[in-house]
Design a protein around this motif. Structure first.
Motif, short mmCIF file in Angstrom:
data_model
loop_
_atom_site.label_atom_id
_atom_site.label_comp_id
_atom_site.label_asym_id
_atom_site.label_seq_id
_atom_site.Cartn_x
_atom_site.Cartn_y
_atom_site.Cartn_z
N SER A 109 0.84 -1.19 0.00
CA SER A 109 0.00 0.00 0.00
C SER A 109 0.88 1.25 0.00
N ASP A 110 0.23 2.39 -0.13
CA ASP A 110 0.99 3.63 -0.15
C ASP A 110 1.83 3.80 1.11
N ALA A 111 1.25 3.36 2.24
CA ALA A 111 1.96 3.51 3.50
C ALA A 111 3.26 2.70 3.53
N PHE A 112 3.29 1.57 2.80
CA PHE A 112 4.47 0.73 2.76
C PHE A 112 5.38 1.06 1.58
N ALA A 113 4.84 1.70 0.59
CA ALA A 113 5.58 1.89 -0.66
C ALA A 113 6.91 2.61 -0.44
N TYR A 114 6.89 3.64 0.42
CA TYR A 114 8.12 4.40 0.63
C TYR A 114 9.18 3.55 1.33
N GLU A 115 8.77 2.90 2.45
CA GLU A 115 9.73 2.11 3.21
C GLU A 115 10.28 0.93 2.41
N LEU A 116 9.47 0.39 1.52
CA LEU A 116 9.86 -0.82 0.80
C LEU A 116 10.35 -0.56 -0.61
N SER A 117 10.47 0.70 -0.95
CA SER A 117 10.79 1.02 -2.35
C SER A 117 12.15 0.48 -2.79
N THR A 118 13.07 0.36 -1.84
CA THR A 118 14.41 -0.11 -2.21
C THR A 118 14.72 -1.50 -1.66
N ARG A 119 13.72 -2.17 -1.15
CA ARG A 119 13.96 -3.48 -0.54
C ARG A 119 14.03 -4.59 -1.60
N GLN A 120 14.62 -5.70 -1.17
CA GLN A 120 14.72 -6.86 -2.04
C GLN A 120 13.52 -7.78 -1.77
N TRP A 121 12.80 -8.13 -2.80
CA TRP A 121 11.62 -8.98 -2.66
C TRP A 121 11.93 -10.41 -3.08
N ILE A 122 11.36 -11.36 -2.35
CA ILE A 122 11.40 -12.77 -2.73
C ILE A 122 9.98 -13.29 -2.63
N ASP A 123 9.50 -13.94 -3.66
CA ASP A 123 8.13 -14.44 -3.69
C ASP A 123 8.10 -15.91 -3.28
N ALA A 124 7.41 -16.19 -2.15
CA ALA A 124 7.32 -17.57 -1.65
C ALA A 124 6.16 -18.33 -2.27
N PHE A 125 5.20 -17.61 -2.85
CA PHE A 125 4.02 -18.29 -3.37
C PHE A 125 4.27 -18.98 -4.70
N HIS A 126 5.46 -18.80 -5.29
CA HIS A 126 5.81 -19.49 -6.53
C HIS A 126 6.63 -20.76 -6.28
N GLY A 127 7.08 -20.94 -5.04
CA GLY A 127 7.91 -22.12 -4.72
C GLY A 127 8.55 -21.95 -3.36
N TRP A 128 8.05 -22.67 -2.36
CA TRP A 128 8.47 -22.45 -0.98
C TRP A 128 9.96 -22.74 -0.77
N ASP A 129 10.39 -23.94 -1.06
CA ASP A 129 11.78 -24.30 -0.78
C ASP A 129 12.77 -23.42 -1.52
N ARG A 130 12.46 -23.16 -2.79
CA ARG A 130 13.36 -22.33 -3.58
C ARG A 130 13.46 -20.91 -3.00
N SER A 131 12.33 -20.38 -2.55
CA SER A 131 12.34 -19.02 -2.02
C SER A 131 13.09 -18.95 -0.68
N ILE A 132 12.92 -19.99 0.17
CA ILE A 132 13.63 -20.00 1.45
C ILE A 132 15.13 -20.14 1.21
N ASP A 133 15.50 -20.97 0.25
CA ASP A 133 16.93 -21.11 -0.08
C ASP A 133 17.51 -19.76 -0.52
#
Length: 656
Positions: A109-133
């Motif tokens: 959301s807008d409230a998170f957009a600023y804080e997270l704008s430069t963060r690294q994202w990993i998506d767990a919903f496409h593959g749990w083990d791979r994302s945790i690794d």
């Protein structure tokens, strides 16, 4: 050091990773934490690592300041969490790198957009083990140089700016709290005699007009209600485990019956075919969407109560003994509707299994609930002695029976606050609790002493540990409302209503809270509901008082005070007490309070409501506080009630 754990250049183990998450995602966050630790990355997660009695918000700040990175478990719930926003802000302030693990496909959301704008994202919903690794790999590359420890001195002003927890006060029957939660609190020292996993056989849909997805929804809700902590679990295996030990199964039927939805639930021993517990409940058809949650709450609470008790016994409890124990759970521990029956069932349990320590704790629990449901007198003292003897027997059989220690805190001298706190802290140390119930109980003890700010953290942690507990939700909601934060309280009030099957609960809360939030119009409407369980004379007197508060006319207020004082003594409860104080009849309110001392274990907590503030200025208050053992408690523990921090504090504060 765990294999594969990252190290710093000088060979030291790195500081832990802080796991940030929404309460709704507690189970997933724990899974993330455990998966990372299996890969050698030590985590700090509040649901596991905040110690009993520890100030929750201060623990969060300390853990963040001492971490080398933050993992944000991001979801729709997290996207709407004010607490996570605060944690992100602190991470930024302390230069802690943040890595976001999305468990749902949700954009910030807008409230998170600023804080997270430069963060690294990993998506767990496409593959749990791979994302945790991938997450573990990035965390291992995060060195100590990324986030040096923040000293207390350099950030002293920042820590102070965070502020203390909300000032709170809740009046609730803590005796019932222990009964309703203690069965799930403790992990036994010995291993259970056999598996305490309940096989979910499913709920059969008997009416074709009910949604086809209803059984699946019920199964999912039950899985969530059981959670993944503690001794008792749930599985969806196709058959019972191999062997001859008892194997427990939970299932039932759902059908439409006119304007009602009828649910029959059964817990059985699949080996013997015996029904250990069954229930038949009717729900309004208009509330069909809530039925799966209702089934899950009742089923999980009952199964966990009975089977946790059974798990503390070194042998398999016979079917009849376990059935009697479950009846104690039904009438006393889970749904405290008839502790008299509960005491009878608990006594049957120990008659059949006299070496069952937890059975003696059940006797004590039922005795203490019966004790506080009786007026002061010979019968109450008789029940207290029954409870104390049962506690002593339980502790003789198992010196680390924390439930027994907690019950003893309710049965020693009611004004020995120091002794009560010592017993509860012994219980914490003897056998760690894993459901958060101890935070709730300790919170009420702190409220009795006027330490609302410290109690607030306990309620929040209790909810985090056991999110489906309506008592914890109400405790926090009521505290927020009393402390002048009605908007923040709304979500917790809503959760209380959702989790509690009482259809009158919303009106009850509106009627009681009017003295604190000033909404006397809503309170008057609620108290006029004839289904609200009030005596006619009491209902009329309180309604008169609320009308007087709306009118603000002095003559009407005087008449209202007169009507309240004319009530029979057994109707002068906490509602009448707070209403008298709200009307400005402070001396009369204090007299009602003094007459009620000993009626409830949590009665002293009523002194600290905002409606009672001017009562604390009465010249007789110091003597009352001495009588309650509170002055001794404050002096012994080097604490003070929060009201003493006010700019114009009550005069009794000078005597502490």
């Amino acid at each position: 050091m765990d294999p594969g754990q990252a190290t710093t250049a000088d060979g030291r183990a790195p500081r832990p990773v802080f796991v940030s998450y929404s309460t709704a995602d507690r189970k997933q966050a724990l899974a993330v934490c455990k998966a990372l630790e299996r890969r050698g990355t030590k985590c700090w997660i509040s649901t596991r690592d905040v110690a009993p009695g520890e100030n929750y918000q201060e623990a969060i700040v300390r853990a963040l300041r001492g971490s080398r990175a933050m993992v944000l478990v991001f979801s729709e719930a997290a996207n709407n969490s004010d607490e996570i926003k605060k944690e992100l802000s602190l991470a930024s302030r302390y230069h802690i790198p943040v890595m976001a693990l999305r468990i749902e496909d949700v954009e910030p959301s807008d409230a998170f957009a600023y804080e997270l704008s430069t963060r690294q994202w990993i998506d767990a919903f496409h593959g749990w083990d791979r994302s945790i690794d991938a997450l573990a790999g990035r965390l291992k590359s995060t060195t100590e140089s990324v986030a040096q420890p923040v000293t207390e001195t350099s950030h002293r002003r920042r820590s102070e700016a965070i502020g203390r927890p909300w000032v709170i006060a809740v009046a609730a029957a803590v005796v019932l709290i222990l009964g309703a939660g203690a069965w799930v609190m403790f992990r036994p020292v010995p291993l259970a005699a056999h598996s305490m996993v309940v096989r979910l056989t499913g709920f059969q849909r008997l009416s074709r007009d009910l949604p086809a997805s209803l059984p699946d929804t019920v199964r999912e809700e039950i899985g969530a209600a059981f959670g993944d902590q503690g001794v008792v679990g749930v599985s969806t295996a196709l058959g019972p485990p191999a062997g001859t030990a008892p194997a427990y199964a939970l299932g039932g039927t759902i059908r439409r019956d006119g304007e009602k939805i009828r649910v029959i639930t059964r817990l059985i021993n699949e080996r013997s075919g015996a029904t250990l517990w069954s229930s038949s409940n009717d729900y309004e058809a208009t509330q069909l969407a809530r039925v799966p949650r209702r089934i899950a709450i009742q089923s999980a609470l009952m199964a966990r109560c009975g089977l946790f008790g059974a798990s503390t016994y070194p042998k398999s409890l016979p079917d009849q003994v376990l059935s009697d124990y479950l009846q104690y759970c039904l009438t006393t521990a889970v749904f405290p509707t008839d502790p008299g029956k509960g005491l009878n069932f608990a006594r049957k349990v120990v008659a059949a299994a006299p070496d069952f320590s937890w059975g003696w704790s059940a006797v004590a629990d039922a005795a203490v609930q019966n004790m506080y449901s009786n007026p002061l007198g010979p019968r109450r003292e008789e029940l207290r002695q029954i409870g104390l003897q049962a506690v002593d027997r339980a502790l003789a059989l198992d010196p680390r029976n924390s439930f027994a220690m907690s019950q003893k805190a309710l049965m020693i001298d009611a004004n020995d606050r120091v002794g009560q706190e010592k017993l509860l802290k012994r219980a914490f140390a003897a056998r760690p609790l894993d459901c958060g119930c101890e935070h709730l109980v300790y919170g009420f003890l702190l409220e009795n002493a006027g330490r609302y700010a410290d109690a607030t953290s306990e309620f929040r942690h209790a909810i985090e540990m056991l999110s489906l507990d309506n008592i914890s939700e109400f405790a926090l909601a009521d505290s927020l409302s009393v402390s002048g934060k009605p908007e923040e309280a709304k979500a917790h009030y809503a959760a209380t209503v959702e989790l509690n099957p009482d259809p009158m609960l919303a009106d009850t809360m509106a009627a009681v809270d009017a003295t604190e939030n000033g909404n006397y119009s809503a309170g008057l409407k609620a108290i006029s509901n004839p289904k609200l369980p009030l005596a006619d004379k009491q209902r009329a007197a309180v309604a008169t008082a609320y009308r007087a508060m709306i009118s603000t006319e002095a003559g009407q207020k005087a008449q209202a005070v007169k009507a309240l004082l004319s009530l029979p003594d057994d109707q002068k409860n906490y509602l009448v007490l707070r209403t008298l104080a709200a009307l400005g009849a402070n001396r009369d309110a204090l007299q009602v309070f003094v007459e009620g001392i000993g009626s409830r274990w949590d009665w002293p907590s009523l002194l600290w409501y905002h409606s009672m503030r001017h009562v604390l200025d009465d010249p007789a208050i110091p003597g009352v506080l001495q009588r309650l053992g509170l002055v001794k408690y404050w002096r012994t523990t080097h604490t003070k009630p929060d009201v003493c921090a006010e700019k114009v504090a009550p005069s009794f504060c000078r005597m502490i």
